[in-house]
Write a protein that holds these residues in place. Structure first.
Motif, PDB file in Angstrom:
ATOM      1  N   LEU A 539     -10.816  -5.602  -3.569  1.00  0.00           N
ATOM      2  CA  LEU A 539     -11.562  -5.058  -4.614  1.00  0.00           C
ATOM      3  C   LEU A 539     -12.775  -4.148  -3.978  1.00  0.00           C
ATOM      4  CD1 LEU A 539     -12.616  -8.178  -6.725  1.00  0.00           C
ATOM      5  CD2 LEU A 539     -10.908  -6.477  -7.192  1.00  0.00           C
ATOM      6  N   GLU A 540     -12.630  -4.053  -2.610  1.00  0.00           N
ATOM      7  CA  GLU A 540     -13.428  -2.887  -1.866  1.00  0.00           C
ATOM      8  C   GLU A 540     -12.957  -1.411  -2.240  1.00  0.00           C
ATOM      9  OE1 GLU A 540     -13.480  -4.067   2.108  1.00  0.00           O
ATOM     10  OE2 GLU A 540     -14.531  -5.813   1.905  1.00  0.00           O
ATOM     11  N   GLY A 541     -13.987  -0.501  -2.571  1.00  0.00           N
ATOM     12  CA  GLY A 541     -13.627   0.667  -2.899  1.00  0.00           C
ATOM     13  C   GLY A 541     -13.209   0.842  -4.160  1.00  0.00           C
ATOM     14  N   LYS A 542     -13.504   0.050  -4.988  1.00  0.00           N
ATOM     15  CA  LYS A 542     -12.890   0.120  -6.463  1.00  0.00           C
ATOM     16  C   LYS A 542     -14.237   0.368  -7.287  1.00  0.00           C
ATOM     17  CE  LYS A 542      -8.702  -1.186  -5.491  1.00  0.00           C
ATOM     18  NZ  LYS A 542      -8.670  -1.247  -4.082  1.00  0.00           N
ATOM     19  N   ALA A 543     -14.068   0.438  -8.556  1.00  0.00           N
ATOM     20  CA  ALA A 543     -15.301   1.002  -9.541  1.00  0.00           C
ATOM     21  C   ALA A 543     -16.439   0.206  -9.481  1.00  0.00           C
ATOM     22  CB  ALA A 543     -14.700   1.004 -10.875  1.00  0.00           C
ATOM     23  N   ILE A 544     -16.182  -1.293  -9.168  1.00  0.00           N
ATOM     24  CA  ILE A 544     -17.183  -2.113  -8.967  1.00  0.00           C
ATOM     25  C   ILE A 544     -16.927  -3.155  -7.634  1.00  0.00           C
ATOM     26  CG2 ILE A 544     -16.322  -3.462 -10.911  1.00  0.00           C
ATOM     27  CD1 ILE A 544     -19.278  -4.620 -11.347  1.00  0.00           C
ATOM     28  N   GLU A 545     -17.744  -3.232  -6.932  1.00  0.00           N
ATOM     29  CA  GLU A 545     -17.277  -3.901  -5.507  1.00  0.00           C
ATOM     30  C   GLU A 545     -17.934  -5.223  -5.570  1.00  0.00           C
ATOM     31  OE1 GLU A 545     -18.120  -1.812  -1.893  1.00  0.00           O
ATOM     32  OE2 GLU A 545     -16.934   0.168  -2.461  1.00  0.00           O
ATOM     33  N   PRO A 546     -17.276  -6.196  -4.765  1.00  0.00           N
ATOM     34  CA  PRO A 546     -17.943  -7.607  -4.687  1.00  0.00           C
ATOM     35  C   PRO A 546     -19.154  -7.911  -4.545  1.00  0.00           C
ATOM     36  CG  PRO A 546     -15.880  -7.204  -3.242  1.00  0.00           C
ATOM     37  CD  PRO A 546     -16.304  -6.052  -3.750  1.00  0.00           C
ATOM     38  N   PRO A 547     -19.979  -7.392  -3.697  1.00  0.00           N
ATOM     39  CA  PRO A 547     -21.272  -7.690  -3.672  1.00  0.00           C
ATOM     40  C   PRO A 547     -22.119  -7.034  -5.071  1.00  0.00           C
ATOM     41  CG  PRO A 547     -20.810  -6.648  -1.772  1.00  0.00           C
ATOM     42  CD  PRO A 547     -19.749  -6.552  -2.639  1.00  0.00           C
ATOM     43  N   GLU A 548     -21.850  -5.838  -5.594  1.00  0.00           N
ATOM     44  CA  GLU A 548     -22.485  -5.363  -6.724  1.00  0.00           C
ATOM     45  C   GLU A 548     -21.910  -6.392  -7.959  1.00  0.00           C
ATOM     46  OE1 GLU A 548     -22.561  -1.389  -9.717  1.00  0.00           O
ATOM     47  OE2 GLU A 548     -21.199  -1.620  -7.991  1.00  0.00           O
ATOM     48  N   LEU A 549     -20.614  -7.085  -7.997  1.00  0.00           N
ATOM     49  CA  LEU A 549     -20.162  -7.845  -9.236  1.00  0.00           C
ATOM     50  C   LEU A 549     -20.877  -9.059  -9.003  1.00  0.00           C
ATOM     51  CD1 LEU A 549     -17.788  -8.127 -11.231  1.00  0.00           C
ATOM     52  CD2 LEU A 549     -16.496  -9.308  -9.429  1.00  0.00           C
ATOM     53  N   LEU A 550     -21.065  -9.765  -7.562  1.00  0.00           N
ATOM     54  CA  LEU A 550     -21.997 -10.555  -7.880  1.00  0.00           C
ATOM     55  C   LEU A 550     -23.628 -10.625  -8.053  1.00  0.00           C
ATOM     56  CD1 LEU A 550     -22.138 -13.844  -6.598  1.00  0.00           C
ATOM     57  CD2 LEU A 550     -22.663 -12.907  -4.456  1.00  0.00           C
ATOM     58  N   GLN A 551     -24.011  -9.537  -7.644  1.00  0.00           N
ATOM     59  CA  GLN A 551     -25.655  -9.824  -7.674  1.00  0.00           C
ATOM     60  C   GLN A 551     -25.926  -8.962  -9.046  1.00  0.00           C
ATOM     61  OE1 GLN A 551     -27.689 -10.663  -5.632  1.00  0.00           O
ATOM     62  NE2 GLN A 551     -26.415 -11.331  -4.164  1.00  0.00           N
ATOM     63  N   SER A 552     -25.165  -8.169  -9.834  1.00  0.00           N
ATOM     64  CA  SER A 552     -25.522  -7.406 -11.027  1.00  0.00           C
ATOM     65  C   SER A 552     -24.842  -8.079 -12.178  1.00  0.00           C
ATOM     66  CB  SER A 552     -25.162  -5.766 -10.546  1.00  0.00           C
ATOM     67  OG  SER A 552     -23.724  -5.719 -10.606  1.00  0.00           O
ATOM     68  N   LEU A 553     -24.002  -8.944 -11.967  1.00  0.00           N
ATOM     69  CA  LEU A 553     -23.139  -9.433 -13.152  1.00  0.00           C
ATOM     70  C   LEU A 553     -23.121 -10.737 -12.959  1.00  0.00           C
ATOM     71  CD1 LEU A 553     -21.765  -8.776 -15.766  1.00  0.00           C
ATOM     72  CD2 LEU A 553     -19.432  -8.734 -14.324  1.00  0.00           C
ATOM     73  N   LEU A 554     -22.658 -11.601 -11.977  1.00  0.00           N
ATOM     74  CA  LEU A 554     -22.252 -12.877 -12.220  1.00  0.00           C
ATOM     75  C   LEU A 554     -23.705 -13.834 -12.088  1.00  0.00           C
ATOM     76  CD1 LEU A 554     -19.053 -13.175 -10.163  1.00  0.00           C
ATOM     77  CD2 LEU A 554     -19.369 -12.776 -12.600  1.00  0.00           C
ATOM     78  N   LEU A 555     -24.433 -13.593 -11.039  1.00  0.00           N
ATOM     79  CA  LEU A 555     -25.655 -14.193 -10.995  1.00  0.00           C
ATOM     80  C   LEU A 555     -26.536 -14.154 -12.157  1.00  0.00           C
ATOM     81  CD1 LEU A 555     -26.399 -13.943  -7.107  1.00  0.00           C
ATOM     82  CD2 LEU A 555     -25.389 -15.843  -8.367  1.00  0.00           C
ATOM     83  N   PRO A 556     -27.041 -12.785 -12.772  1.00  0.00           N
ATOM     84  CA  PRO A 556     -27.838 -12.662 -13.905  1.00  0.00           C
ATOM     85  C   PRO A 556     -27.166 -13.476 -15.202  1.00  0.00           C
ATOM     86  CG  PRO A 556     -27.529 -10.539 -12.699  1.00  0.00           C
ATOM     87  CD  PRO A 556     -26.522 -11.468 -12.009  1.00  0.00           C
ATOM     88  N   ALA A 557     -25.695 -13.381 -15.100  1.00  0.00           N
ATOM     89  CA  ALA A 557     -25.212 -14.218 -16.302  1.00  0.00           C
ATOM     90  C   ALA A 557     -25.495 -15.536 -16.464  1.00  0.00           C
ATOM     91  CB  ALA A 557     -23.565 -13.651 -16.460  1.00  0.00           C
ATOM     92  N   ALA A 558     -25.516 -16.128 -14.919  1.00  0.00           N
ATOM     93  CA  ALA A 558     -25.711 -17.675 -15.038  1.00  0.00           C
ATOM     94  C   ALA A 558     -26.985 -18.073 -15.334  1.00  0.00           C
ATOM     95  CB  ALA A 558     -25.190 -18.103 -13.523  1.00  0.00           C
ATOM     96  N   LYS A 559     -27.923 -17.200 -15.154  1.00  0.00           N
ATOM     97  CA  LYS A 559     -29.293 -17.338 -15.803  1.00  0.00           C
ATOM     98  C   LYS A 559     -29.507 -17.068 -17.073  1.00  0.00           C
ATOM     99  CE  LYS A 559     -31.053 -16.721 -10.992  1.00  0.00           C
ATOM    100  NZ  LYS A 559     -29.804 -16.467 -10.608  1.00  0.00           N
ATOM    101  N   GLN A 560     -28.827 -16.482 -17.892  1.00  0.00           N
ATOM    102  CA  GLN A 560     -28.870 -16.395 -19.407  1.00  0.00           C
ATOM    103  C   GLN A 560     -29.121 -17.623 -20.171  1.00  0.00           C
ATOM    104  OE1 GLN A 560     -28.554 -13.326 -21.143  1.00  0.00           O
ATOM    105  NE2 GLN A 560     -28.903 -12.208 -19.407  1.00  0.00           N
ATOM    106  N   ASN A 561     -29.489 -17.645 -21.317  1.00  0.00           N
ATOM    107  CA  ASN A 561     -29.942 -18.839 -22.184  1.00  0.00           C
ATOM    108  C   ASN A 561     -28.681 -19.120 -22.908  1.00  0.00           C
ATOM    109  OD1 ASN A 561     -32.741 -18.475 -21.335  1.00  0.00           O
ATOM    110  ND2 ASN A 561     -33.123 -17.163 -23.121  1.00  0.00           N
ATOM    111  N   HIS A 562     -27.845 -18.533 -23.389  1.00  0.00           N
ATOM    112  CA  HIS A 562     -26.654 -18.808 -24.107  1.00  0.00           C
ATOM    113  C   HIS A 562     -25.588 -19.755 -23.372  1.00  0.00           C
ATOM    114  CE1 HIS A 562     -23.370 -18.604 -27.141  1.00  0.00           C
ATOM    115  NE2 HIS A 562     -24.084 -18.328 -27.912  1.00  0.00           N
ATOM    116  N   VAL A 563     -25.413 -20.720 -23.717  1.00  0.00           N
ATOM    117  CA  VAL A 563     -24.553 -21.677 -22.988  1.00  0.00           C
ATOM    118  C   VAL A 563     -23.120 -21.242 -22.853  1.00  0.00           C
ATOM    119  CG1 VAL A 563     -23.510 -24.000 -23.067  1.00  0.00           C
ATOM    120  CG2 VAL A 563     -25.745 -23.911 -24.037  1.00  0.00           C
TER     121      VAL A 563
END
Length: 1041
Positions: A539-563
């Protein structure tokens, strides 16, 4: 009748009896002579019809058959001949012979002699089976036969029960069956003999009352019963009488049965009865009767076996192209003119095309591995199959895409057909760039299609499906990923395409403008990417790289209110952590926090993620990620006590494994009883820790002292009242317990070590356990006893052949050099018995009611265990401890006798019974078993408390005189009892008068009985001789002993 006539009649009866006996004797040799002998015996009966002497003569001649103890082919032929003759006699008019003969047989069927009951039931069943429908027999006789045979159905001899069932089976089809079907069903439920169960199944008439029992018999332990059940279902129950669930259940069981004969019988039912007879050979009609949308796997299995057998083939003119109409200029009109497929048709073509592709590949491989004419034949067959497959599939990729789009646009009713057609894309050729472009554009449309949802009464959106997979369906996501990997087959192309779609869908999420449906859609595509990626490097060098995927998408999504958003995010975090070489700190912290503080559905997903990461990376790696360093000198024996209800997010001193184990202690988890109950914390924890124990060699960081703690918790969970509804958990643990003790001696040691902690945790009223009302305490004690016996069974389970083979491969020299006593007593029954004895000896609260019951329950388990003669030290150690067990179980007379028998067995196994085990060796045994509280061995007698006064009623006199016992006999018995340490006091001998006998029984009848039990066991002949001898003690003691 005059005396002369009586004498003449008796002579005639004897003459006829001799003639009948001669005919019966000649019938023993072969069945071929039976027709001729039937005519001969009929002529003899006709010649004597006037005197009425034939029936007594026939019964007299047949009587020796009822005395033969062993069954043989010759005697069976005689019985069959007698039944055939009786059946034939009813066809020529009723002269009372058949009725009289049946009454004679009914009398014999009630005899105490087993061969008489067997032969009478055999002949009655043969008569009823061969009797013509127009036979004239009174209803009174049939009522007597039915009542007599219903009694014989409960006979203790299986062969008699078989013939009794056959005898009344012909009457079960009547409307007024006299309760025969109820007798059959009740007997079938409790019957232990497989042949009797098989006969009952074959005798059941078709009805709603019997259908469920026949279907349940397809899961019988005996394959002949299962085969009989499928035979009955095939011949007696038409396809229309079965519900869809019953049809699919039968096919799933039968086609996957481990027995080939059951497979063949189920396939015979499927092909001959269901396909040919009821569906006219049309497999599509058969699939419609199976509801393939709900039971897809069953439909695929049916198609698979029919294709393998050759019962289904592609007919001339059958092709997917027939669903296309003539081309037009307007693309929209082209789509609208595509004929839509039903679910059954789409499944049919998917399985058919896969079969053709696999067959072509097999033929091609065979052609490549052979030479000459054989290779040419295989190559020709492969070419023909490939041509057939190409003629079935759409001619171009564009047509295929149009076909799938037409079904997608038709709505949710064609979602199943769309997925089946989507899987056909893997068989198309995408080597052309234009085909890849068309398919790539179609895949992009599939990936960006929003998730389907519904709107409730309050206007809230509710996602349709599982909420974590693309399209809300895991199978749909799998089909899309397979097509995508086929189209984008170049290295890194799949990751590049999917990552660009993820980046596009993540923009509103990173900008915090997305609603929960957009979050779920983005996370579903992200999960598709992570699930089909082998490493994060791709995934390195692709449109969204692993660190960005983790920090900007996965971790914020885990803190959402919707179950549902949290669940999808945690699933992606788990996949992300599996791809990492070492999970990151923030990832582990988020999973811990979600498990501790999240709603039950979120906690279940977080629990599943943590279990997967623990089994993949190990618990030590996860602890290091949050700053917990392992202590090399710290060997944990217990998990850290944690109350996850009060645990804070910033408390990072507790390891991940301790947090997960604390989930067992929380008893208010909520879960749905619908479906398979997969997504609940108890099931996930049970499966996860069972996997850790099975693969314990892979987790060296988990202390071996924790294994018994985990196992005890799993057994406790298995017997817990609240887990009855969790079918998946019960099934998983039952399979685990079946295999775990057989894999390794370490596992056996773990089972033995877990026994005492488990009993302490389960028994109510001790060690701080809650008590309760009488029924509650009784129920909990019952569960504890069941768990104890279950653990004993695991200890007694033999190891698999791997380790036994290693011992067998040792040379005789090495075996002779090895020490005679083995060192594995701690993993066998000897070690468990010593653990139980030490627990009883060290238990302090023996005076309370729960403590007494606990000690007695442990003693009842100890007497079930057996010692090997090679374990001399363990035998001597147990002999020194058994007096403690006797003292704790003094209130239970039967248990005292069982302990006495155990002491006698141990003495007979002891090679030097006069020598005691030194205390230092006993301490070494205790240390090896991990028993810090080992006690000192004491062979001194322990006098049990005097029992309650017994009845003063004198023993009844017997016919045979009792041998007067001598004083030396009593002294020897007392000396042996004292040597066993069972605490038997001496009883002075007095004249055996009734009054003094009663007084002695009141004082010490139980103690005297113990002395006799611990004495040397008499021989069989002595026991038989003394069984009827009059005694001076209470007869109930001797009879129970």
């Amino acid at each position: 009748m005059s005396p002369a006539a009586a004498v003449a009649g008796a002579d005639e009866t004897r003459r006829l009896a001799r003639e009948v006996a001669r005919v019966l004797d000649e019938c023993r040799a072969s069945l071929a002579v039976h027709p001729r002998k039937l005519r001969e015996l009929s002529a003899l009966r006709s010649s004597s019809a006037g005197g009425g002497c034939f029936l007594p003569a026939f019964c007299t001649a047949l009587t020796p058959l009822f005395e033969i103890l062993r069954r043989s082919p010759a005697s069976d032929r005689v019985a069959r001949f007698a039944a055939a003759f009786a059946s034939a006699s009813a066809a020529g008019g009723s002269d009372g012979f058949l009725e009289g003969f049946l009454r004679f047989l009914l009398v014999a069927s009630a005899a105490a002699h087993r061969p008489a009951r067997f032969r009478s039931c055999q002949i009655i069943s043969e008569i009823i089976m061969q009797l013509p429908d127009d036979a004239e027999v009174s209803d009174e006789i049939w009522d007597e036969v039915i009542d007599g045979m219903k009694v014989r159905v409960q006979d203790k001899i299986p062969a008699i029960r078989v013939f009794a069932v056959r005898a009344v089976s012909r009457f079960a089809i009547d409307e007024d069956d006299g309760g025969i079907i109820d007798v059959f069903l009740d007997t079938l439920e409790k019957e232990q003999n497989a042949e009797v169960r098989k006969t009952i199944i074959l005798s059941l008439p078709p009805s709603n009352a019997t259908l469920e029992s026949v279907i349940e018999s397809t899961m019988d332990a005996n394959e002949s019963v299962r085969r009989a059940a499928y035979s009955v279902l095939s011949t007696k129950f038409p396809l229309q009488s079965l519900s869809i669930k019953q049809r699919t259940t039968l096919l799933r069981r039968g086609l996957s049965d481990r027995s080939v004969s059951v497979n063949n019988e189920c396939f015979k039912m499927l092909k001959d009865e269901w396909l040919v007879k009821h569906c006219g050979g049309d497999v599509i009609s058969l699939l419609r009767l199976l509801d393939v949308e709900t039971y897809e796997s069953v439909g695929e299995s049916v198609m698979g076996v029919l294709l393998k057998d050759g019962a289904v083939r592609v007919q001339d003119g059958q092709t997917i192209r027939q669903y296309f109409t003539a081309n037009t200029a307007d693309d929209a009109e082209q789509v609208s003119n595509i004929k839509l497929m039903d679910a059954e048709v789409a499944l049919y073509w998917k399985v058919m095309c896969r079969h053709l592709q696999a067959e072509a590949q097999v033929k091609g491989s065979e052609a490549a591995t052979t030479t000459g004419t054989e290779a040419a034949v295989y190559a020709s067959e492969a070419s023909e199959t490939n041509d057939l497959l190409e003629g079935v599939l759409p001619s171009t990729v564009a047509e295929y895409v149009d076909l799938v789009k037409a079904h997608l646009s038709a709505g949710s009713n064609y979602h199943f057909a769309s997925r089946q057609l989507l899987l056909l894309g893997g068989m198309l050729d995408f080597s052309d760039s234009m085909n890849r472009k068309v398919a790539g554009s179609f895949l992009y449309e599939l990936l960006i299609i929003p998730l389907e949802h519904e709107v409730d009464e309050d206007g809230n959106q509710i996602a349709i499906g599982d909420g974590v997979s693309l399209g809300g369906d895991r199978e749909w996501a799998k089909a899309v990923s397979e097509l995508a990997k086929k189209v984008h087959a170049s290295v890194g192309e799949f990751e590049m395409v999917i990552a660009s779609v993820v980046e596009e869908l993540a923009r509103p999420c990173r900008e915090r403008t997305a609603d929960f449906m957009q979050w779920m859609h983005c996370l579903a595509v992200t999960g598709l990417l992570l699930e089909n990626t082998s490493t994060l490097r791709s995934l390195e060098g692709k449109a969204i790289e692993p660190p960005e995927l983790l920090q900007s998408l996965l971790l914020p999504a885990a803190k959402q209110n919707h179950v549902d958003v949290q669940r999808a995010a945690l699933r992606c975090l788990c996949l992300f952590g599996l791809l990492q070489n070492q999970p990151g700190t923030e990832l582990v912290k988020q999973l811990r926090s979600s498990f501790i503080n999240g709603p039950d559905l979120v906690s279940a997903m977080a629990c599943k993620a943590l279990i997967d990461l623990v089994t993949w990376h190990g618990p030590q790696v996860l602890d290091q990620a949050i700053g917990i360093e392992p202590d090399a000198n710290d060997e944990k024996t217990q998990f850290a006590p944690v109350d996850i209800s009060d645990l804070k997010d910033d408390d990072l001193n507790v390891g991940v494994l301790s947090i997960l184990f604390s989930g067992f202690q929380k008893d208010d988890w909520e879960f749905s009883l619908e479906g398979d109950n997969h997504d609940n914390v108890p099931t996930i924890l049970g499966e996860g820790f069972a996997k850790i124990l099975l693969l314990s060699e892979n987790y060296a960081s988990i202390s071996s002292d924790l294994h018994p703690v985990i196992l005890a918790q799993l057994v406790r969970l298995y017997f817990l009242e609240g887990t009855k509804e969790l079918g998946r958990l019960k099934q998983c643990l039952s399979v685990f317990f079946l295999h775990y003790p057989s894999l390794s001696d370490k596992h056996k040691r773990c089972v033995s070590s877990a026994f005492v902690p488990l009993m302490r945790a389960l028994w109510p009223g001790i060690y701080g356990n809650a008590g309760g009302s009488g029924p509650v305490v009784s129920k909990r004690r019952k569960h504890a006893v069941q768990a104890a016996r279950f653990m004993v069974q695991m200890v007694q389970t033999p190891l698999f052949l791997t380790e036994a083979t290693e011992q067998a491969t040792m040379s005789p020299e090495s075996l002779s050099r090895s020490p005679s006593p083995s060192v594995d007593f701690d993993i066998s029954e000897e070690g468990l018995a010593i653990r139980i004895a030490v627990e009883v000896a060290n238990f302090q609260d023996k005076k309370s009611a729960p403590g007494k019951a606990y000690a007695v329950a442990l003693c009842k388990v100890a007497v079930l265990l057996r010692f090997r003669q090679s374990e001399q030290k363990a035998i001597k150690c147990m002999r020194g401890l058994i007096s403690t067990l006797a003292a704790s179980a003094a209130s239970d007379k039967d248990l005292i006798k069982e302990l006495a028998q155990m002491a006698s067995r141990l003495k007979s196994l002891d090679e030097s019974p006069e020598e005691e085990l030194p205390q230092d060796q006993a301490d070494a045994i205790f240390q090896k078993l991990g028993l810090d509280g080992g006690i000192k061995l004491d062979a001194a007698p322990v006098v049990p408390p005097t029992p309650a006064p017994r009845s003063v009623r004198a023993a009844p006199a017997r016919r045979r005189a009792r041998r007067a016992p001598s004083s030396s006999d009593d002294s020897e018995a007392e000396a042996e009892a004292e040597g066993e340490g069972l605490g038997v006091t001496s009883v002075s001998k007095v004249p055996a008068t009734p009054s003094m006998t009663a007084a002695r029984a009141q004082r010490a009848s139980k103690i005297a009985a113990l002395g006799k039990f611990t004495a040397a066991a008499p021989s069989d002949s002595e026991q038989d001789e003394q069984s009827d001898v009059t005694t001076d003690e209470d007869p109930s003691d001797e009879e129970s002993s």
